[in-house]
Scaffold this motif. Structure first.
Motif, short mmCIF file in Angstrom:
data_model
loop_
_atom_site.label_atom_id
_atom_site.label_comp_id
_atom_site.label_asym_id
_atom_site.label_seq_id
_atom_site.Cartn_x
_atom_site.Cartn_y
_atom_site.Cartn_z
N ASP A 51 -47.95 24.15 -27.05
CA ASP A 51 -47.87 25.28 -26.14
C ASP A 51 -46.40 25.49 -25.79
O ASP A 51 -45.79 24.69 -25.07
N LEU A 52 -45.83 26.55 -26.34
CA LEU A 52 -44.44 26.92 -26.07
C LEU A 52 -44.39 28.31 -25.44
O LEU A 52 -43.41 29.03 -25.56
N ASN A 53 -45.48 28.67 -24.77
CA ASN A 53 -45.58 29.96 -24.11
C ASN A 53 -44.45 30.10 -23.07
O ASN A 53 -44.25 29.21 -22.25
N GLU A 54 -43.72 31.18 -23.16
CA GLU A 54 -42.61 31.48 -22.25
C GLU A 54 -41.46 30.47 -22.33
O GLU A 54 -40.61 30.43 -21.43
N ALA A 55 -41.41 29.64 -23.37
CA ALA A 55 -40.29 28.70 -23.52
C ALA A 55 -39.01 29.45 -23.87
O ALA A 55 -39.05 30.47 -24.56
N ASN A 56 -37.89 28.94 -23.40
CA ASN A 56 -36.59 29.52 -23.74
C ASN A 56 -36.03 28.74 -24.93
O ASN A 56 -35.54 27.63 -24.78
N LEU A 57 -36.15 29.33 -26.11
CA LEU A 57 -35.66 28.72 -27.35
C LEU A 57 -34.50 29.54 -27.92
O LEU A 57 -34.26 29.53 -29.11
N ASN A 58 -33.80 30.24 -27.04
CA ASN A 58 -32.69 31.09 -27.44
C ASN A 58 -31.64 30.24 -28.17
O ASN A 58 -31.13 29.27 -27.63
N GLY A 59 -31.37 30.59 -29.43
CA GLY A 59 -30.34 29.89 -30.20
C GLY A 59 -30.75 28.50 -30.67
O GLY A 59 -29.91 27.76 -31.19
N ALA A 60 -32.00 28.12 -30.50
CA ALA A 60 -32.44 26.77 -30.90
C ALA A 60 -32.51 26.64 -32.42
O ALA A 60 -32.76 27.60 -33.13
N ASN A 61 -32.26 25.42 -32.92
CA ASN A 61 -32.38 25.13 -34.34
C ASN A 61 -33.78 24.59 -34.59
O ASN A 61 -34.08 23.45 -34.27
N LEU A 62 -34.64 25.44 -35.16
CA LEU A 62 -36.02 25.07 -35.47
C LEU A 62 -36.26 25.13 -36.98
O LEU A 62 -37.37 25.39 -37.43
N ARG A 63 -35.20 24.89 -37.75
CA ARG A 63 -35.32 24.95 -39.21
C ARG A 63 -36.36 23.95 -39.70
O ARG A 63 -36.34 22.78 -39.34
N GLY A 64 -37.27 24.45 -40.54
CA GLY A 64 -38.26 23.59 -41.16
C GLY A 64 -39.31 23.04 -40.21
O GLY A 64 -40.05 22.13 -40.57
N CYS A 65 -39.38 23.55 -38.99
CA CYS A 65 -40.38 23.06 -38.03
C CYS A 65 -41.77 23.58 -38.39
O CYS A 65 -41.93 24.69 -38.89
N ASP A 66 -42.77 22.76 -38.13
CA ASP A 66 -44.15 23.19 -38.28
C ASP A 66 -44.61 23.74 -36.94
O ASP A 66 -44.79 23.00 -35.99
N LEU A 67 -44.76 25.05 -36.87
CA LEU A 67 -45.21 25.73 -35.66
C LEU A 67 -46.59 26.34 -35.87
O LEU A 67 -46.98 27.28 -35.17
N SER A 68 -47.33 25.79 -36.82
CA SER A 68 -48.66 26.31 -37.12
C SER A 68 -49.56 26.18 -35.89
O SER A 68 -49.58 25.13 -35.24
N PHE A 69 -50.27 27.24 -35.60
CA PHE A 69 -51.22 27.30 -34.47
C PHE A 69 -50.54 27.13 -33.11
O PHE A 69 -51.21 26.94 -32.10
N ALA A 70 -49.22 27.19 -33.06
CA ALA A 70 -48.50 27.05 -31.78
C ALA A 70 -48.60 28.35 -30.98
O ALA A 70 -48.65 29.44 -31.53
N ASN A 71 -48.58 28.20 -29.66
CA ASN A 71 -48.57 29.34 -28.77
C ASN A 71 -47.12 29.62 -28.39
O ASN A 71 -46.52 28.90 -27.60
N LEU A 72 -46.55 30.65 -29.01
CA LEU A 72 -45.17 31.06 -28.74
C LEU A 72 -45.14 32.44 -28.09
O LEU A 72 -44.12 33.11 -28.11
#
Length: 129
Positions: A51-72
């Motif tokens: 659950d990353l709902n309303e998360a501040n990921l501005n400029g974050a390095n998420l290269r190659g991350c598995d975000l399957s089924f994640a709430n963004l």
């Protein structure tokens, strides 16, 4: 018992960054709604079902991350690096994707994007199940 479910206890940005620094990468089912993760390096992590709902990921390095089924939904992903990320069935409905790098990221027809967002225009690869 708490050790076997340690990744489910990830519910603050501080805990997440401590575990990442320890070399852990499995953050599946983490509860990080509203977390401030601006500019952090989390490449190669598993955030499936997180659950990353309303998360501040501005400029974050998420290269190659598995975000399957994640709430963004409603997450701030401005200028985030999502190249090579897995976005299968992820909810990005009201996410801010302005300037996000999405080349070679994979999604499917169940991935939800903001209205008027064109996945192909930013280099996303839509996989058929």
């Amino acid at each position: 018992m708490s050790e076997t479910n340690s990744q489910q206890n990830i519910n603050t940005a501080v805990t997440l960054l401590e575990r990442y620094a320890e070399g852990k990468r499995n953050f599946s089912e983490a509860n990080l709604g509203n977390a401030d993760l601006q500019g952090v390096d989390l490449k190669g992590s598993d955030f499936s079902y997180a659950d990353l709902n309303e998360a501040n990921l501005n400029g974050a390095n998420l290269r190659g991350c598995d975000l399957s089924f994640a709430n963004l939904s409603q997450a701030n992903l401005q200028d985030a690096d999502l190249r090579g990320a897995l976005l299968f069935s992820a909810d990005l409905r009201q996410a801010d994707l302005k300037g996000a790098k999405l080349e070679k990221a994979d999604c499917d027809r169940s991935t939800h994007f903001p209205q008027d967002f064109d996945p192909a225009q930013v280099g996303l690869q839509i996989k058929d199940g």
